[in-house]
Design an enzyme around this catalytic site. Sequence first.
Site, PDB file in Angstrom:
ATOM      1  N   GLY A 291       0.787  -1.225   0.000  1.00 26.33           N
ATOM      2  CA  GLY A 291       0.000   0.000   0.000  1.00 26.33           C
ATOM      3  C   GLY A 291       0.819   1.275   0.000  1.00 26.33           C
ATOM      4  O   GLY A 291       2.044   1.276  -0.095  1.00 26.33           O
ATOM      5  N   GLN A 292       0.079   2.386   0.119  1.00 24.65           N
ATOM      6  CA  GLN A 292       0.642   3.727   0.056  1.00 24.65           C
ATOM      7  C   GLN A 292       0.775   4.314   1.459  1.00 24.65           C
ATOM      8  O   GLN A 292       0.808   3.581   2.443  1.00 24.65           O
ATOM      9  CB  GLN A 292      -0.268   4.597  -0.824  1.00 24.65           C
ATOM     10  CG  GLN A 292      -0.328   4.171  -2.279  1.00 24.65           C
ATOM     11  CD  GLN A 292       0.781   4.800  -3.108  1.00 24.65           C
ATOM     12  OE1 GLN A 292       1.530   5.663  -2.630  1.00 24.65           O
ATOM     13  NE2 GLN A 292       0.900   4.383  -4.357  1.00 24.65           N
ATOM     14  N   VAL A 293       0.801   5.632   1.532  1.00 24.93           N
ATOM     15  CA  VAL A 293       1.007   6.316   2.797  1.00 24.93           C
ATOM     16  C   VAL A 293      -0.264   6.296   3.646  1.00 24.93           C
ATOM     17  O   VAL A 293      -1.379   6.402   3.132  1.00 24.93           O
ATOM     18  CB  VAL A 293       1.469   7.771   2.567  1.00 24.93           C
ATOM     19  CG1 VAL A 293       0.394   8.600   1.864  1.00 24.93           C
ATOM     20  CG2 VAL A 293       1.902   8.426   3.873  1.00 24.93           C
ATOM     21  N   THR A 294      -0.084   6.150   4.951  1.00 25.81           N
ATOM     22  CA  THR A 294      -1.182   6.313   5.896  1.00 25.81           C
ATOM     23  C   THR A 294      -0.638   6.954   7.162  1.00 25.81           C
ATOM     24  O   THR A 294       0.567   7.207   7.289  1.00 25.81           O
ATOM     25  CB  THR A 294      -1.887   4.980   6.204  1.00 25.81           C
ATOM     26  OG1 THR A 294      -3.127   5.253   6.871  1.00 25.81           O
ATOM     27  CG2 THR A 294      -1.035   4.080   7.077  1.00 25.81           C
TER      28      THR A 294
ATOM     29  N   HIS B  66      -0.704   6.929  11.535  1.00 24.55           N
ATOM     30  CA  HIS B  66      -1.022   6.275  12.801  1.00 24.55           C
ATOM     31  C   HIS B  66      -0.885   7.302  13.916  1.00 24.55           C
ATOM     32  O   HIS B  66       0.020   8.147  13.893  1.00 24.55           O
ATOM     33  CB  HIS B  66      -0.070   5.115  13.083  1.00 24.55           C
ATOM     34  CG  HIS B  66      -0.181   3.981  12.115  1.00 24.55           C
ATOM     35  ND1 HIS B  66      -1.358   3.287  11.904  1.00 24.55           N
ATOM     36  CD2 HIS B  66       0.734   3.414  11.294  1.00 24.55           C
ATOM     37  CE1 HIS B  66      -1.152   2.337  11.008  1.00 24.55           C
ATOM     38  NE2 HIS B  66       0.108   2.404  10.609  1.00 24.55           N
TER      39      HIS B  66
ATOM     40  N   ALA C 204      -5.890  -0.898  10.680  1.00 23.95           N
ATOM     41  CA  ALA C 204      -6.006   0.192  11.652  1.00 23.95           C
ATOM     42  C   ALA C 204      -7.419   0.756  11.600  1.00 23.95           C
ATOM     43  O   ALA C 204      -7.890   1.174  10.540  1.00 23.95           O
ATOM     44  CB  ALA C 204      -4.985   1.290  11.348  1.00 23.95           C
TER      45      ALA C 204
ATOM     46  N   CYS D 289      -3.742   6.777   1.671  1.00 24.41           N
ATOM     47  CA  CYS D 289      -3.694   5.552   0.853  1.00 24.41           C
ATOM     48  C   CYS D 289      -3.474   5.858  -0.621  1.00 24.41           C
ATOM     49  O   CYS D 289      -3.797   5.039  -1.495  1.00 24.41           O
ATOM     50  CB  CYS D 289      -4.954   4.711   1.054  1.00 24.41           C
ATOM     51  SG  CYS D 289      -5.236   4.270   2.784  1.00 24.41           S
TER      52      CYS D 289
END
Length: 241
Positions: A79-82, A84, A189, A205
């Site tokens: 996947g891409q950026v997320t 947290h 998440a 994402c």
Amino acid sequence: MSAPAAELAQTLDLRLLGRTDYEATVQAMQAFTSGRDAGTRDELWICEHAPHFTQGLAGKSDHLLNPGDIPVVATNRGGQVTYHGPGQVVAYPLLDLQRLGYFVKEYVFRIEDAVIRTLEHFGITGHRVEGAPGIYVRLDDPRSHAMLAQRPQLRVPGSPAPQPDFSGLGKIAALGIKVSRHCTYHGVALNAAMDLEPYERINPCGYAGLQTVDLSTIGVQTTWDEAARVLGRQLQRRLAP
């Protein structure tokens, strides 16, 4: 499957870890996975992390719009950026898929189903969107059971997947997994009660303009502990063979 293997496949040990360091947790998952053998019990780690962005293997720097003072961590999940941060329930299933008897596509479906059942516990209807893993809710009526036009549907074999359509939707749970020698780590998440401002610093994402929500912004008052317990129970049930 032998009797001992069948017994192990029915067991998913839940570990509620509370706040943990992200990079140390990833290292611990990698060590657990590389050290597994046929007799290792599956585990489910549930935790939350301090604020940071993570870039998956497909991550592109142009999806990091303005990270500012929030650290960016490269990681080996899909996947891409997320993002947290505190108030988010992060669940890491550490499973032997070969022993459980299902493949990665079904594994993803089962994780998403656990999130949908968790939202149902709180009176919210979760939805899947064609071509975009994770779980979404209607912004105008998060409790509506009406099916989405964007839901995954049967396609003509060989036809291209449609471009994901997020009209009227907010993303409440993000999915990013890693499978090594048929064993899983990383995970899912669920946003419970967060500061959502950091999502404005990225294309979540990899999708520009994708709105992100949490349980609190759609009218659900709960605690991290309660959301973690509910999600943990649902994952234990849905990931069983």
